[in-house]
Design a protein around this motif. Structure first.
Motif, PDB file in Angstrom:
ATOM      1  N   SER A 106       0.827  -1.204   0.000  1.00 54.80           N
ATOM      2  CA  SER A 106       0.000   0.000   0.000  1.00 54.80           C
ATOM      3  C   SER A 106       0.863   1.256   0.000  1.00 54.80           C
ATOM      4  CB  SER A 106      -0.933  -0.014   1.213  1.00 54.80           C
ATOM      5  OG  SER A 106      -1.727   1.146   1.247  1.00 54.80           O
ATOM      6  N   TRP A 107       1.922   1.248   0.785  1.00 58.86           N
ATOM      7  CA  TRP A 107       2.804   2.413   0.838  1.00 58.86           C
ATOM      8  C   TRP A 107       3.533   2.627  -0.484  1.00 58.86           C
ATOM      9  CZ3 TRP A 107       8.425   2.337   1.200  1.00 58.86           C
ATOM     10  CH2 TRP A 107       8.977   3.623   1.338  1.00 58.86           C
ATOM     11  N   VAL A 108       4.042   1.558  -1.082  1.00 60.07           N
ATOM     12  CA  VAL A 108       4.772   1.677  -2.350  1.00 60.07           C
ATOM     13  C   VAL A 108       3.863   2.259  -3.435  1.00 60.07           C
ATOM     14  CG1 VAL A 108       5.787   0.346  -4.245  1.00 60.07           C
ATOM     15  CG2 VAL A 108       6.481  -0.113  -1.889  1.00 60.07           C
ATOM     16  N   GLU A 109       2.638   1.742  -3.525  1.00 61.81           N
ATOM     17  CA  GLU A 109       1.748   2.150  -4.610  1.00 61.81           C
ATOM     18  C   GLU A 109       1.121   3.513  -4.386  1.00 61.81           C
ATOM     19  OE1 GLU A 109       0.353  -2.334  -6.081  1.00 61.81           O
ATOM     20  OE2 GLU A 109      -1.077  -0.995  -5.086  1.00 61.81           O
ATOM     21  N   ARG A 110       0.715   3.808  -3.145  1.00 60.75           N
ATOM     22  CA  ARG A 110      -0.056   5.022  -2.878  1.00 60.75           C
ATOM     23  C   ARG A 110       0.741   6.148  -2.240  1.00 60.75           C
ATOM     24  NH1 ARG A 110      -5.455   2.128  -0.223  1.00 60.75           N
ATOM     25  NH2 ARG A 110      -5.782   0.610  -1.922  1.00 60.75           N
ATOM     26  N   GLY A 111       1.929   5.821  -1.745  1.00 61.46           N
ATOM     27  CA  GLY A 111       2.728   6.837  -1.071  1.00 61.46           C
ATOM     28  C   GLY A 111       4.067   7.080  -1.726  1.00 61.46           C
ATOM     29  N   LEU A 112       4.875   6.025  -1.845  1.00 61.43           N
ATOM     30  CA  LEU A 112       6.232   6.184  -2.367  1.00 61.43           C
ATOM     31  C   LEU A 112       6.242   6.612  -3.823  1.00 61.43           C
ATOM     32  CD1 LEU A 112       9.270   5.916  -2.053  1.00 61.43           C
ATOM     33  CD2 LEU A 112       9.053   3.474  -2.577  1.00 61.43           C
ATOM     34  N   ARG A 113       5.535   5.881  -4.676  1.00 62.49           N
ATOM     35  CA  ARG A 113       5.561   6.222  -6.106  1.00 62.49           C
ATOM     36  C   ARG A 113       5.001   7.621  -6.379  1.00 62.49           C
ATOM     37  NH1 ARG A 113       4.318   0.214  -8.482  1.00 62.49           N
ATOM     38  NH2 ARG A 113       6.448  -0.233  -9.163  1.00 62.49           N
ATOM     39  N   PRO A 114       3.873   8.012  -5.785  1.00 61.07           N
ATOM     40  CA  PRO A 114       3.413   9.392  -5.997  1.00 61.07           C
ATOM     41  C   PRO A 114       4.402  10.436  -5.485  1.00 61.07           C
ATOM     42  CG  PRO A 114       1.620   8.023  -5.195  1.00 61.07           C
ATOM     43  CD  PRO A 114       2.860   7.196  -5.086  1.00 61.07           C
ATOM     44  N   ALA A 115       5.170  10.124  -4.440  1.00 60.57           N
ATOM     45  CA  ALA A 115       6.157  11.071  -3.912  1.00 60.57           C
ATOM     46  C   ALA A 115       7.343  11.213  -4.865  1.00 60.57           C
ATOM     47  CB  ALA A 115       6.637  10.615  -2.540  1.00 60.57           C
ATOM     48  N   VAL A 116       7.812  10.097  -5.411  1.00 63.33           N
ATOM     49  CA  VAL A 116       8.963  10.120  -6.320  1.00 63.33           C
ATOM     50  C   VAL A 116       8.556  10.606  -7.703  1.00 63.33           C
ATOM     51  CG1 VAL A 116      10.713   8.695  -7.441  1.00 63.33           C
ATOM     52  CG2 VAL A 116      10.138   8.296  -5.041  1.00 63.33           C
ATOM     53  N   LYS A 117       7.350  10.207  -8.145  1.00 66.14           N
ATOM     54  CA  LYS A 117       6.857  10.515  -9.487  1.00 66.14           C
ATOM     55  C   LYS A 117       7.847  10.003 -10.536  1.00 66.14           C
ATOM     56  CE  LYS A 117       4.147  14.434  -7.882  1.00 66.14           C
ATOM     57  NZ  LYS A 117       3.901  15.880  -7.964  1.00 66.14           N
ATOM     58  N   ARG A 118       8.271  10.871 -11.460  1.00 67.16           N
ATOM     59  CA  ARG A 118       9.184  10.446 -12.528  1.00 67.16           C
ATOM     60  C   ARG A 118      10.640  10.774 -12.230  1.00 67.16           C
ATOM     61  NH1 ARG A 118       5.899  12.303 -18.028  1.00 67.16           N
ATOM     62  NH2 ARG A 118       3.991  11.097 -17.614  1.00 67.16           N
ATOM     63  N   TYR A 119      10.889  11.257 -11.045  1.00 70.52           N
ATOM     64  CA  TYR A 119      12.264  11.639 -10.704  1.00 70.52           C
ATOM     65  C   TYR A 119      13.185  10.421 -10.777  1.00 70.52           C
ATOM     66  CZ  TYR A 119      16.147  13.756  -8.151  1.00 70.52           C
ATOM     67  OH  TYR A 119      17.379  14.245  -7.791  1.00 70.52           O
ATOM     68  N   GLY A 120      14.267  10.556 -11.520  1.00 68.10           N
ATOM     69  CA  GLY A 120      15.212   9.457 -11.669  1.00 68.10           C
ATOM     70  C   GLY A 120      14.660   8.263 -12.404  1.00 68.10           C
ATOM     71  N   GLY A 121      13.547   8.442 -13.105  1.00 64.62           N
ATOM     72  CA  GLY A 121      12.935   7.330 -13.823  1.00 64.62           C
ATOM     73  C   GLY A 121      12.052   6.451 -12.967  1.00 64.62           C
ATOM     74  N   GLY A 122      11.785   6.870 -11.709  1.00 62.22           N
ATOM     75  CA  GLY A 122      10.918   6.093 -10.839  1.00 62.22           C
ATOM     76  C   GLY A 122      11.706   5.166  -9.919  1.00 62.22           C
ATOM     77  N   LYS A 154      10.726  13.123   2.668  1.00 62.71           N
ATOM     78  CA  LYS A 154       9.768  13.544   3.696  1.00 62.71           C
ATOM     79  C   LYS A 154       8.336  13.208   3.276  1.00 62.71           C
ATOM     80  CE  LYS A 154      12.769  17.136   5.570  1.00 62.71           C
ATOM     81  NZ  LYS A 154      13.080  18.578   5.657  1.00 62.71           N
ATOM     82  N   ALA A 155       8.040  13.385   1.991  1.00 60.77           N
ATOM     83  CA  ALA A 155       6.700  13.031   1.510  1.00 60.77           C
ATOM     84  C   ALA A 155       6.480  11.525   1.603  1.00 60.77           C
ATOM     85  CB  ALA A 155       6.529  13.508   0.064  1.00 60.77           C
ATOM     86  N   ALA A 156       7.502  10.744   1.253  1.00 58.57           N
ATOM     87  CA  ALA A 156       7.393   9.286   1.337  1.00 58.57           C
ATOM     88  C   ALA A 156       7.223   8.842   2.782  1.00 58.57           C
ATOM     89  CB  ALA A 156       8.636   8.631   0.728  1.00 58.57           C
ATOM     90  N   HIS A 157       7.974   9.448   3.687  1.00 61.55           N
ATOM     91  CA  HIS A 157       7.885   9.130   5.115  1.00 61.55           C
ATOM     92  C   HIS A 157       6.488   9.442   5.642  1.00 61.55           C
ATOM     93  CE1 HIS A 157       8.217  10.394   9.395  1.00 61.55           C
ATOM     94  NE2 HIS A 157       9.008   9.322   9.503  1.00 61.55           N
ATOM     95  N   ALA A 158       5.966  10.602   5.316  1.00 65.37           N
ATOM     96  CA  ALA A 158       4.642  11.012   5.815  1.00 65.37           C
ATOM     97  C   ALA A 158       3.542  10.116   5.268  1.00 65.37           C
ATOM     98  CB  ALA A 158       4.373  12.467   5.436  1.00 65.37           C
ATOM     99  N   SER A 159       3.682   9.657   4.017  1.00 68.63           N
ATOM    100  CA  SER A 159       2.633   8.842   3.400  1.00 68.63           C
ATOM    101  C   SER A 159       2.541   7.441   3.999  1.00 68.63           C
ATOM    102  CB  SER A 159       2.881   8.727   1.894  1.00 68.63           C
ATOM    103  OG  SER A 159       4.062   7.987   1.619  1.00 68.63           O
TER     104      SER A 159
END
Length: 290
Positions: A173-189, A250-255
Protein backbone atom coordinates in the motif's frame (compact mmCIF):
# COMPACT_ATOMS: atom_id res chain seq x y z
CA UNK A 1 -19.24 1.22 -47.45
CA UNK A 2 -22.38 3.13 -46.40
CA UNK A 3 -21.09 6.37 -47.94
CA UNK A 4 -20.28 4.60 -51.21
CA UNK A 5 -23.76 3.07 -51.35
CA UNK A 6 -25.25 6.46 -50.63
CA UNK A 7 -23.31 8.04 -53.50
CA UNK A 8 -24.49 5.30 -55.88
CA UNK A 9 -28.11 5.80 -54.77
CA UNK A 10 -27.78 9.54 -55.16
CA UNK A 11 -26.39 9.19 -58.65
CA UNK A 12 -29.20 6.83 -59.68
CA UNK A 13 -31.87 9.15 -58.34
CA UNK A 14 -30.22 12.17 -59.87
CA UNK A 15 -30.05 10.47 -63.24
CA UNK A 16 -33.71 9.54 -63.06
CA UNK A 17 -34.75 13.09 -62.26
CA UNK A 18 -32.57 14.63 -64.93
CA UNK A 19 -34.07 12.26 -67.46
CA UNK A 20 -37.56 13.33 -66.43
CA UNK A 21 -38.42 10.01 -64.82
CA UNK A 22 -41.10 9.44 -62.17
CA UNK A 23 -40.61 11.39 -58.95
CA UNK A 24 -38.82 14.31 -60.58
CA UNK A 25 -41.73 16.68 -60.14
CA UNK A 26 -42.15 15.72 -56.48
CA UNK A 27 -38.50 16.26 -55.52
CA UNK A 28 -37.77 19.27 -57.72
CA UNK A 29 -37.61 22.56 -55.77
CA UNK A 30 -40.19 25.24 -56.48
CA UNK A 31 -37.42 27.73 -57.13
CA UNK A 32 -33.77 27.61 -58.06
CA UNK A 33 -31.36 27.04 -55.14
CA UNK A 34 -29.49 30.17 -56.17
CA UNK A 35 -30.02 33.05 -58.60
CA UNK A 36 -29.28 32.00 -62.17
CA UNK A 37 -28.65 34.37 -65.06
CA UNK A 38 -30.65 34.05 -68.30
CA UNK A 39 -27.58 32.63 -69.96
CA UNK A 40 -23.97 32.01 -68.97
CA UNK A 41 -20.90 31.79 -71.16
CA UNK A 42 -18.83 28.60 -70.71
CA UNK A 43 -15.81 28.11 -73.01
CA UNK A 44 -17.20 30.59 -75.49
CA UNK A 45 -20.71 29.05 -75.61
CA UNK A 46 -23.87 30.65 -74.21
CA UNK A 47 -25.65 27.98 -72.15
CA UNK A 48 -29.34 28.23 -71.21
CA UNK A 49 -30.22 28.80 -67.56
CA UNK A 50 -32.09 25.45 -67.37
CA UNK A 51 -28.81 23.52 -67.33
CA UNK A 52 -27.74 25.20 -64.11
CA UNK A 53 -31.17 24.65 -62.54
CA UNK A 54 -30.97 20.93 -63.34
CA UNK A 55 -27.49 20.75 -61.84
CA UNK A 56 -28.79 22.25 -58.59
CA UNK A 57 -31.69 19.78 -58.54
CA UNK A 58 -29.27 16.87 -58.91
CA UNK A 59 -27.17 18.24 -56.04
CA UNK A 60 -30.23 18.49 -53.78
CA UNK A 61 -31.32 14.95 -54.65
CA UNK A 62 -27.87 13.66 -53.75
CA UNK A 63 -28.07 15.37 -50.35
CA UNK A 64 -31.54 13.90 -49.77
CA UNK A 65 -30.28 10.40 -50.63
CA UNK A 66 -27.45 10.74 -48.13
CA UNK A 67 -29.92 11.87 -45.48
CA UNK A 68 -32.23 8.97 -46.32
CA UNK A 69 -29.39 6.50 -45.83
CA UNK A 70 -29.05 7.68 -42.25
CA UNK A 71 -32.74 8.28 -41.49
CA UNK A 72 -35.29 5.75 -42.91
CA UNK A 73 -38.28 7.84 -41.75
CA UNK A 74 -37.00 10.84 -43.69
CA UNK A 75 -36.57 8.58 -46.72
CA UNK A 76 -40.28 7.72 -46.67
CA UNK A 77 -41.18 11.42 -46.33
CA UNK A 78 -39.04 12.26 -49.36
CA UNK A 79 -40.43 9.37 -51.37
CA UNK A 80 -37.07 7.65 -51.70
CA UNK A 81 -37.82 3.94 -51.99
CA UNK A 82 -34.36 2.57 -52.72
CA UNK A 83 -32.93 1.46 -49.35
CA UNK A 84 -29.28 1.16 -48.52
CA UNK A 85 -27.81 -1.68 -46.40
CA UNK A 86 -28.72 -1.47 -42.70
CA UNK A 87 -25.54 -0.40 -40.86
CA UNK A 88 -26.58 -2.58 -37.90
CA UNK A 89 -26.80 -5.76 -39.97
CA UNK A 90 -24.22 -5.04 -42.66
CA UNK A 91 -21.01 -7.11 -42.28
CA UNK A 92 -18.15 -5.34 -40.58
CA UNK A 93 -14.43 -5.75 -40.99
CA UNK A 94 -12.75 -6.66 -37.68
CA UNK A 95 -10.11 -4.20 -36.55
CA UNK A 96 -7.97 -7.10 -35.30
CA UNK A 97 -8.06 -10.90 -35.49
CA UNK A 98 -10.63 -12.47 -33.17
CA UNK A 99 -8.16 -15.13 -32.08
CA UNK A 100 -4.64 -14.39 -30.93
CA UNK A 101 -1.90 -16.63 -32.29
CA UNK A 102 -1.45 -19.78 -30.23
CA UNK A 103 2.16 -18.86 -29.47
CA UNK A 104 1.09 -15.55 -27.88
CA UNK A 105 -1.53 -17.29 -25.75
CA UNK A 106 0.95 -19.92 -24.58
CA UNK A 107 3.58 -17.31 -23.72
CA UNK A 108 1.03 -15.33 -21.69
CA UNK A 109 0.04 -18.44 -19.79
CA UNK A 110 3.66 -19.29 -19.02
CA UNK A 111 4.31 -15.78 -17.66
CA UNK A 112 1.14 -15.90 -15.56
CA UNK A 113 2.09 -19.32 -14.19
CA UNK A 114 5.57 -18.16 -13.24
CA UNK A 115 4.18 -15.11 -11.48
CA UNK A 116 1.60 -17.23 -9.69
CA UNK A 117 4.33 -19.54 -8.46
CA UNK A 118 6.17 -16.60 -6.87
CA UNK A 119 3.12 -14.89 -5.39
CA UNK A 120 2.73 -14.81 -1.61
CA UNK A 121 -0.17 -13.79 0.61
CA UNK A 122 -2.50 -14.50 -2.32
CA UNK A 123 -1.34 -11.34 -4.09
CA UNK A 124 0.55 -11.28 -7.43
CA UNK A 125 2.03 -7.90 -6.49
CA UNK A 126 3.85 -9.58 -3.59
CA UNK A 127 6.58 -11.84 -4.92
CA UNK A 128 8.60 -14.08 -2.65
CA UNK A 129 8.50 -17.40 -0.84
CA UNK A 130 6.08 -18.58 1.81
CA UNK A 131 8.16 -20.03 4.68
CA UNK A 132 5.38 -20.76 7.15
CA UNK A 133 5.90 -20.66 10.92
CA UNK A 134 9.08 -19.11 12.26
CA UNK A 135 9.55 -20.46 15.81
CA UNK A 136 11.53 -18.88 18.64
CA UNK A 137 12.69 -19.90 22.09
CA UNK A 138 12.17 -16.34 23.28
CA UNK A 139 8.72 -15.50 24.54
CA UNK A 140 6.99 -12.96 22.30
CA UNK A 141 9.13 -13.67 19.23
CA UNK A 142 8.26 -15.71 16.17
CA UNK A 143 5.88 -15.52 13.20
CA UNK A 144 2.97 -17.88 12.54
CA UNK A 145 2.72 -17.55 8.76
CA UNK A 146 5.81 -15.80 7.50
CA UNK A 147 6.91 -14.93 3.96
CA UNK A 148 10.31 -14.01 2.59
CA UNK A 149 9.45 -11.01 0.42
CA UNK A 150 11.54 -10.31 -2.69
CA UNK A 151 9.62 -7.53 -4.43
CA UNK A 152 6.55 -5.36 -3.95
CA UNK A 153 4.54 -4.15 -6.94
CA UNK A 154 7.62 -4.50 -9.14
CA UNK A 155 9.96 -2.76 -6.67
CA UNK A 156 12.78 -5.04 -5.54
CA UNK A 157 13.98 -5.40 -1.97
CA UNK A 158 17.77 -5.36 -1.55
CA UNK A 159 17.43 -7.94 1.22
CA UNK A 160 14.69 -10.56 0.98
CA UNK A 161 12.74 -9.57 4.07
CA UNK A 162 10.90 -11.92 6.43
CA UNK A 163 7.56 -10.63 7.69
CA UNK A 164 3.90 -11.56 8.04
CA UNK A 165 1.31 -10.94 5.34
CA UNK A 166 -0.22 -7.95 7.11
CA UNK A 167 3.12 -6.14 6.98
CA UNK A 168 3.69 -7.18 3.38
CA UNK A 169 0.29 -5.75 2.41
CA UNK A 170 1.03 -2.52 4.28
CA UNK A 171 4.33 -2.22 2.41
CA UNK A 172 2.51 -2.72 -0.89
CA UNK A 173 0.00 0.00 0.00
CA UNK A 174 2.80 2.41 0.84
CA UNK A 175 4.77 1.68 -2.35
CA UNK A 176 1.75 2.15 -4.61
CA UNK A 177 -0.06 5.02 -2.88
CA UNK A 178 2.73 6.84 -1.07
CA UNK A 179 6.23 6.18 -2.37
CA UNK A 180 5.56 6.22 -6.11
CA UNK A 181 3.41 9.39 -6.00
CA UNK A 182 6.16 11.07 -3.91
CA UNK A 183 8.96 10.12 -6.32
CA UNK A 184 6.86 10.51 -9.49
CA UNK A 185 9.18 10.45 -12.53
CA UNK A 186 12.26 11.64 -10.70
CA UNK A 187 15.21 9.46 -11.67
CA UNK A 188 12.93 7.33 -13.82
CA UNK A 189 10.92 6.09 -10.84
CA UNK A 190 11.58 3.62 -8.03
CA UNK A 191 13.58 0.45 -8.66
CA UNK A 192 14.64 -0.89 -5.26
CA UNK A 193 14.30 -0.40 -1.50
CA UNK A 194 17.41 -0.82 0.60
CA UNK A 195 16.21 -2.93 3.53
CA UNK A 196 18.48 -2.81 6.58
CA UNK A 197 16.29 -4.74 9.05
CA UNK A 198 13.29 -7.09 9.01
CA UNK A 199 12.54 -10.09 11.27
CA UNK A 200 14.88 -10.34 14.24
CA UNK A 201 14.09 -11.51 17.75
CA UNK A 202 15.30 -8.58 19.86
CA UNK A 203 14.04 -5.99 22.35
CA UNK A 204 13.02 -2.49 21.26
CA UNK A 205 15.98 -0.38 20.23
CA UNK A 206 18.17 -3.33 21.31
CA UNK A 207 17.86 -2.25 24.92
CA UNK A 208 18.18 -5.04 27.44
CA UNK A 209 15.01 -5.59 29.43
CA UNK A 210 12.81 -3.65 26.97
CA UNK A 211 9.71 -5.14 25.40
CA UNK A 212 10.07 -7.30 22.31
CA UNK A 213 10.36 -5.18 19.17
CA UNK A 214 7.83 -5.52 16.38
CA UNK A 215 10.77 -6.83 14.37
CA UNK A 216 10.67 -9.91 16.61
CA UNK A 217 7.06 -10.54 15.56
CA UNK A 218 7.60 -10.19 11.82
CA UNK A 219 5.68 -6.91 11.74
CA UNK A 220 8.42 -4.41 10.96
CA UNK A 221 10.81 -3.38 8.21
CA UNK A 222 13.55 -0.71 8.16
CA UNK A 223 14.46 1.14 4.95
CA UNK A 224 17.64 3.20 4.62
CA UNK A 225 17.49 4.30 0.98
CA UNK A 226 15.42 4.33 -2.19
CA UNK A 227 17.21 3.43 -5.42
CA UNK A 228 15.89 4.94 -8.65
CA UNK A 229 15.90 3.52 -12.17
CA UNK A 230 18.72 5.82 -13.30
CA UNK A 231 20.98 4.46 -10.53
CA UNK A 232 20.63 7.41 -8.19
CA UNK A 233 19.84 6.74 -4.52
CA UNK A 234 17.80 8.79 -2.09
CA UNK A 235 19.66 8.07 1.16
CA UNK A 236 17.86 8.89 4.39
CA UNK A 237 21.04 9.81 6.27
CA UNK A 238 22.46 12.04 3.53
CA UNK A 239 19.43 13.45 1.73
CA UNK A 240 16.78 14.07 4.41
CA UNK A 241 17.52 17.82 4.36
CA UNK A 242 18.88 18.00 0.84
CA UNK A 243 16.61 20.04 -1.43
CA UNK A 244 14.39 18.08 -3.79
CA UNK A 245 15.66 14.70 -2.58
CA UNK A 246 14.80 15.69 0.98
CA UNK A 247 11.30 16.77 0.00
CA UNK A 248 10.72 13.42 -1.70
CA UNK A 249 11.95 11.51 1.34
CA UNK A 250 9.77 13.54 3.70
CA UNK A 251 6.70 13.03 1.51
CA UNK A 252 7.39 9.29 1.34
CA UNK A 253 7.89 9.13 5.11
CA UNK A 254 4.64 11.01 5.81
CA UNK A 255 2.63 8.84 3.40
CA UNK A 256 3.52 5.71 5.39
CA UNK A 257 1.46 6.99 8.30
CA UNK A 258 -1.78 5.06 7.90
CA UNK A 259 -0.71 1.92 6.11
CA UNK A 260 1.63 1.39 9.07
CA UNK A 261 0.83 1.84 12.75
CA UNK A 262 4.29 3.14 13.66
CA UNK A 263 6.40 5.34 11.40
CA UNK A 264 9.75 6.67 12.64
CA UNK A 265 12.41 8.67 10.81
CA UNK A 266 15.31 11.10 11.32
CA UNK A 267 13.21 13.50 13.38
CA UNK A 268 12.03 10.80 15.81
CA UNK A 269 15.34 10.27 17.62
CA UNK A 270 19.03 9.68 17.00
CA UNK A 271 18.49 5.94 16.60
CA UNK A 272 16.46 6.52 13.41
CA UNK A 273 18.48 9.31 11.83
CA UNK A 274 19.64 6.99 9.03
CA UNK A 275 16.50 4.97 8.20
CA UNK A 276 12.71 4.72 8.22
CA UNK A 277 11.16 2.29 10.66
CA UNK A 278 7.73 0.96 9.63
CA UNK A 279 5.67 -1.49 11.65
CA UNK A 280 2.05 -2.61 11.81
CA UNK A 281 1.46 -2.34 15.55
CA UNK A 282 -1.92 -0.72 16.19
CA UNK A 283 -2.83 1.72 18.92
CA UNK A 284 -6.19 2.90 20.21
CA UNK A 285 -5.15 6.50 19.57
CA UNK A 286 -4.26 5.75 15.94
CA UNK A 287 -0.93 5.61 14.11
CA UNK A 288 2.17 6.93 15.82
CA UNK A 289 4.28 8.84 13.31
CA UNK A 290 7.40 10.93 13.94
Amino acid sequence: MIRRAARIAAACLAGTLLAGGPGAAELAPDASLRPVARGQVVRGMVLPAEIFVQRDIAHQVALQALSAARDPERAETLGVTRRLPDPDTAPRVALRPHLRPATVVQQGRRVAALRQQGAVCGDLALQGVAIGRVPSDTSGCGVDQAVRLQSVSGVALSTHAVMDCGTAQALKSWVERGLRPAVKRYGGGVRELRVVAHYACRPRNNRKGARISEHGKGRAVDIAAIELNDGKELVVLDDWSNGREGRILKAAHASACGPFGTVLGPEANALHRDHFHFDTARYRSGSYCR
